[in-house]
Design an enzyme around this catalytic site. Structure first.
Site: not given
Length: 486
Positions: A247, A281
Site C-alpha cells: 500500500e 494515505c
C-alpha cells in the site's frame, strides 16, 4: 513512564546490537531508547522464521485461531499501555489512538474467523478421467515494513492475515515509532507464542532492512509506505522471486460539484485532512470545486479550520497533533511557501500555531488557487494542507484528477446526481472511490492502482497475499493418461 524497548526475536525479548532514541514530536523530548537490530539479529530472525514455517503452516486452523485470540485478549487487557505508546511516539491525539488499538483487536478477531471460510475449489475435467482440486497453502515467511503514521493499525493489517494463513512474519516497524510494536512483541512473549511465528525488530538505517529484503528466505514482502520506498524494496528483493503486497503513496482528488452537499463535503475533507495532522494515505489532497460554489465552499473550509484544536494534551479534545519530525515540518512548510510564491492564496493556517512554541506543529492550512504546476498539487503532502482548485470545464476535470505522479489510491466525489457520480467512478483511476461519504473497516478491501500499490490490506482479499494455490490431480482410472502438453 517506562515504555517497551526490546525486540522480539525467536520467541524471546532481546536487546539487539544497537540503540536508538525515540522522540515525542509534540514535545521534542526523548521518551525511550530502544533496541535496534544488527545484521546478526536480522539473520537470526530470518532463520527462526524459516525454521518455524513448516510447523506453523501445518498447525491446524483451530489452534492458530486460539493463539490469535490469546493475543487479542492481551491486546484488550493492555489497551491503556498500547494507546499510550502511540500517543507519545507520534504525539497523536489521545482520542485518535483508539483507532490504532481497535484495528489490532479487529484484525486478530476478523482473520481468525475469515481463515476458516477459505474453501478449496474443485475443477471439472473435460475428459472425465481425472479429479482436480485447487488447495490453499501458506505462502511462506512474510516480511513486513510498516509506516509510522498508524503504528498499531499498520501492524494489525499485516499480523492478522499472516498468522491466520500460517505464515511466520518478521515485522519491521518504522524507526520513528517502534515502541507500540515492541509492546506487541512483549505480549507475544507473555502468551508464549511458538518461536519464530512473529518477530518484531527495528532497524536504524537501510543496511539491515536491505539485508532482510535481499534474503531469499522471505516469500512474501509487504509494505505500507511511499511509492519510492516500494520501488527500492522491489529492487532490493530481486535476489529471488517473491510475492509483494504494498500500500503505497496517494494524491487523492476530491470532486465537489455545484449540486453537492457542501457541508457534508467540507466536513469530510477537513475531518480526514486535519485528523492525524494530515498524515493519512487516503487524505484529500487536491480539492476540485465547481466555480459556482467555489467561494462559499472555501468559506466553509476556513470556518472548520479555525475550530480545529491543535496540540498535545490527553485531557483536551485535540483534533490535530504534530507532524512526525522536523524534516517533515520543513517539507510541508516549504510546500506551502512555494505555492504562495507561485500565486496560490493562503486562506487559513500556513505556519506554526501561535500558541505552540515547541513541537512539530503546523496549523490547519487552506490554499486557494492551486494549479497543476505547483509542487503542492503534484506531491502527496502528508500534512494538514487543503489545496483548492476551482474548475469550470468538466471535460478536463477527470483528466486533471487522474493526472497524478503518486498513482491512484483514493478519490472522493460529492454530487447529488447519482449518474454523474457513477460516471466519475468509472473513469477515475483509483483503487477506492468514495461517493458522498467515507468508510474504512477491517472487512473492506483497501488497495491502490498503478504506483499506489499491489494487493490489498483488510478484507478476505488480504489473506490471498499470504496463501498460494496448489493443484492436486488424481486419476480416476490408473490407466488414465491425460498428456503432458500444457
Amino acid at each position: 513512564m517506562d515504555f517497551p524497548t526490546r525486540m522480539y526475536i525467536d520467541g524471546a525479548l532481546t536487546r539487539g546490537a544497537g540503540r536508538k532514541a525515540v522522540e515525542n514530536p509534540a514535545t521534542e523530548e526523548v521518551i525511550a531508547t530502544v533496541a535496534t537490530a544488527g545484521l546478526a539479529d536480522a539473520e537470526r530472525a530470518l532463520l527462526a522464521a524459516k525454521s518455524a514455517f513448516p510447523g506453523w503452516a501445518a498447525t491446524p486452523i483451530a489452534e492458530r485461531q486460539r493463539w490469535m485470540r490469546r493475543l487479542r485478549d492481551e491486546v484488550i487487557a493492555e489497551e491503556e499501555l498500547l494507546r499510550l505508546c502511540v500517543h507519545h511516539e507520534m504525539g497523536k491525539p489521545w482520542a485518535q489512538t483508539h483507532e490504532d488499538w481497535d484495528r489490532l483487536v479487529a484484525s486478530l478477531d476478523y482473520y481468525a474467523e475469515e481463515i476458516a471460510r477459505v474453501q478449496d475449489v474443485g475443477l471439472a475435467d473435460r475428459a472425465g478421467t481425472h479429479e482436480h482440486r485447487m488447495v490453499h497453502e501458506s505462502a511462506g515467511v512474510a516480511l513486513a515494513f510498516l509506516a509510522w503514521n498508524f503504528p498499531l493499525l499498520n501492524l494489525a493489517f499485516k499480523i492478522g492475515p499472516a498468522m491466520a494463513a500460517g505464515c511466520p512474519i518478521i515485522i519491521r516497524p518504522s524507526e520513528a515509532t517502534p515502541i507500540s510494536a515492541y509492546a506487541v512483541g512483549m505480549l507475544c512473549d507473555r502468551i508464549g507464542l511458538p518461536r519464530g511465528v512473529v518477530q518484531i525488530l527495528c532497524t536504524d538505517g537501510y543496511e539491515v532492512a536491505d539485508a532482510l529484503t535481499a534474503s531469499t528466505i522471505p516469500q512474501v514482502v509487504t509494505l505500507i509506505g511511499s511509492t519510492r520506498t516500494g520501488q527500492h524494496i522491489m529492487r532490493t528483493g530481486a535476489t529471488s522471486i517473491k510475492r509483494y503486497s504494498m500500500e503505497l503513496g496517494g494524491n487523492a482528488p476530491v470532486l465537489v460539484f455545484e449540486d453537492a452537499d457542501l457541508d457534508l463535503a467540507a466536513d469530510i475533507v477537513t475531518g480526514v485532512k486535519f485528523s492525524n495532522a494530515g498524515q493519512i494515505c487516503v487524505s484529500p489532497n487536491r480539492v476540485f470545486v465547481a466555480e459556482a460554489v467555489h467561494e462559499v465552499f472555501c468559506k466553509r473550509l476556513c470556518a472548520r479550520a479555525e475550530t480545529v484544536l491543535v496540540g498535545f494534551d490527553r485531557a483536551k479534545d485535540i483534533t490535530t497533533g504534530p507532524v512526525i519530525d522536523v524534516r517533515a515540518w520543513r517539507r510541508i512548510k516549504g510546500l506551502i511557501d512555494s505555492a504562495i510564491a507561485d500565486g496560490a492564496t493562503l486562506l487559513a493556517g500556513g505556519d506554526r500555531p501561535p500558541h505552540l512554541n515547541k513541537g512539530h506543529f503546523i496549523a490547519p492550512t487552506v490554499l486557494d488557487g492551486v494549479v497543476e504546476t505547483m509542487a503542492v498539487y503534484r506531491q502527496e503532502t502528508f500534512g494538514p494542507i487543503v489545496s483548492v482548485i476551482p474548475f469550470a470545464d468538466e471535460s478536463r476535470l477527470l483528466q486533471m484528477a487522474n493526472d497524478c505522479d503518486e498513482g491512484g489510491l483514493t478519490a472522493y466525489v460529492f454530487t447529488r446526481d447519482l449518474a454523474r457520480a457513477e460516471a466519475c467512478a468509472a473513469r477515475l483511476r483509483y483503487g477506492e472511490i468514495q461517493i458522498n461519504g467515507v468508510k474504512y473497516d477491517i472487512d473492506l478491501p483497501h488497495g491502490g492502482i498503478g504506483q499506489s500499490g499491489i494487493g490489498h490490506d483488510c478484507s478476505a482479499l488480504a489473506l490471498q497475499d499470504y496463501l498460494v494455490l496448489k493443484r492436486i490431480t488424481r486419476a480416476l482410472d490408473h490407466s488414465s493418461f491425460g498428456g503432458l502438453n500444457p
